[in-house]
Design an enzyme around this catalytic site. Structure first.
Site, PDB file in Angstrom:
ATOM      1  N   TYR A 175      38.990  69.990  38.879  1.00 33.00           N
ATOM      2  CA  TYR A 175      38.532  71.166  38.130  1.00 33.00           C
ATOM      3  C   TYR A 175      39.085  72.481  38.677  1.00 33.00           C
ATOM      4  O   TYR A 175      38.823  73.546  38.111  1.00 33.00           O
ATOM      5  CB  TYR A 175      36.997  71.245  38.149  1.00 33.00           C
ATOM      6  CG  TYR A 175      36.330  70.059  37.516  1.00 33.00           C
ATOM      7  CD1 TYR A 175      36.401  69.846  36.144  1.00 33.00           C
ATOM      8  CD2 TYR A 175      35.624  69.141  38.284  1.00 33.00           C
ATOM      9  CE1 TYR A 175      35.789  68.750  35.559  1.00 33.00           C
ATOM     10  CE2 TYR A 175      35.006  68.046  37.709  1.00 33.00           C
ATOM     11  CZ  TYR A 175      35.093  67.855  36.345  1.00 33.00           C
ATOM     12  OH  TYR A 175      34.483  66.775  35.765  1.00 33.00           O
TER      13      TYR A 175
ATOM     14  N   HIS B 148      36.921  76.867  33.154  1.00 33.06           N
ATOM     15  CA  HIS B 148      35.507  76.926  33.551  1.00 33.06           C
ATOM     16  C   HIS B 148      35.348  77.350  35.015  1.00 33.06           C
ATOM     17  O   HIS B 148      34.271  77.779  35.418  1.00 33.06           O
ATOM     18  CB  HIS B 148      34.870  75.552  33.336  1.00 33.06           C
ATOM     19  CG  HIS B 148      33.512  75.577  32.706  1.00 33.06           C
ATOM     20  ND1 HIS B 148      32.989  76.652  32.015  1.00 33.06           N
ATOM     21  CD2 HIS B 148      32.550  74.614  32.647  1.00 33.06           C
ATOM     22  CE1 HIS B 148      31.788  76.352  31.570  1.00 33.06           C
ATOM     23  NE2 HIS B 148      31.490  75.126  31.947  1.00 33.06           N
TER      24      HIS B 148
ATOM     25  N   TYR C  87      27.713  71.186  40.184  1.00 42.31           N
ATOM     26  CA  TYR C  87      28.329  71.175  38.864  1.00 42.31           C
ATOM     27  C   TYR C  87      27.639  72.252  38.031  1.00 42.31           C
ATOM     28  O   TYR C  87      26.503  72.660  38.282  1.00 42.31           O
ATOM     29  CB  TYR C  87      28.299  69.801  38.181  1.00 42.31           C
ATOM     30  CG  TYR C  87      29.247  68.828  38.850  1.00 42.31           C
ATOM     31  CD1 TYR C  87      30.588  68.798  38.493  1.00 42.31           C
ATOM     32  CD2 TYR C  87      28.803  67.997  39.868  1.00 42.31           C
ATOM     33  CE1 TYR C  87      31.467  67.941  39.134  1.00 42.31           C
ATOM     34  CE2 TYR C  87      29.676  67.131  40.513  1.00 42.31           C
ATOM     35  CZ  TYR C  87      31.013  67.111  40.144  1.00 42.31           C
ATOM     36  OH  TYR C  87      31.876  66.274  40.793  1.00 42.31           O
TER      37      TYR C  87
ATOM     38  N   ASN D  66      26.191  72.708  35.144  1.00 47.62           N
ATOM     39  CA  ASN D  66      24.909  72.622  34.438  1.00 47.62           C
ATOM     40  C   ASN D  66      23.681  72.718  35.337  1.00 47.62           C
ATOM     41  O   ASN D  66      22.571  72.886  34.842  1.00 47.62           O
ATOM     42  CB  ASN D  66      24.840  71.326  33.630  1.00 47.62           C
ATOM     43  CG  ASN D  66      25.896  71.271  32.550  1.00 47.62           C
ATOM     44  OD1 ASN D  66      26.693  72.194  32.380  1.00 47.62           O
ATOM     45  ND2 ASN D  66      25.917  70.190  31.821  1.00 47.62           N
TER      46      ASN D  66
END
EC number: 3.1.1.29
Length: 185
Positions: free
Chosen positions: A14, A19, A65, A67
């Site tokens: 990532y 993001h 992460y 969320n």
């Protein structure tokens, strides 16, 4: 004392995604205060600390992460007893054109899962530095889009936005929030 949080997802896969622009920006800002990140499991994050003109700066990259970012934010906020007005969250925003920056205090989460998590735990009356990553140009799923890497051209534009934030971050430290906001236009 000030808490500066960059939102993103942990892991090499990532690292350069849209993001993760919050992580990328935070690392760039922290670098100018000559500090480095280390993992703090009890806070569910990577953390770096520094001081500037007697003010303690705490830089946080949640390792939960996106969320579940609120879990890390509340742990650090509680431990250091940091009021909401001293919390700054840097994050990606698909509703802003690539490279555009907006600074605001409070407000909605715009469907951003990291902000939803934070808002659900500490409320929404903290500061946000929103960095535009644009929307997908075709019928690509938004989640897929933000979890994909920037193209080389896009990354240059994103870096310019990050540099603008970093170059003017001292205004936040001096509590010149309106001046910082005006420089982000």
């Amino acid at each position: 004392m000030m808490l500066i949080i960059g939102l993103g997802n942990p892991g090499k896969e990532y690292e350069h995604t849209r993001h993760n622009i919050g992580f990328i920006a935070l690392e760039n800002i922290a670098k100018q205060y000559e500090t480095s990140f280390s993992v703090k499991k009890k806070f569910h994050c990577e953390i770096a600390e520094s001081t500037n003109n007697g003010q303690k700066l705490i830089f946080v990259k949640p390792t939960t992460y996106m969320n579940l970012s609120g879990k890390s934010v509340i742990a650090v906020k509680t431990y250091y007893n940091i009021p909401l007005e001293k919390i700054f969250v840097i994050h990606d925003d698909i509703d802003l054109e690539l490279g555009k920056i907006k600074f605001k205090t409070g407000g909605g989460n715009g469907g951003h899962n990291g902000l939803k998590s934070i808002d659900g735990i500490i409320g929404n009356n903290y500061h946000r530095i929103r960095i535009g990553v644009g929307r997908p140009q075709n019928s690509q799923d938004v989640a897929d889009y933000v979890l994909n890497n920037f193209s080389k051209t896009e990354y240059v534009i994103a870096e310019q936005a990050i540099d603008k934030i970093t170059d003017n971050f001292n205004l936040i430290l001096e509590n010149k929030l309106e001046e910082f906001k005006s420089k982000m236009v």
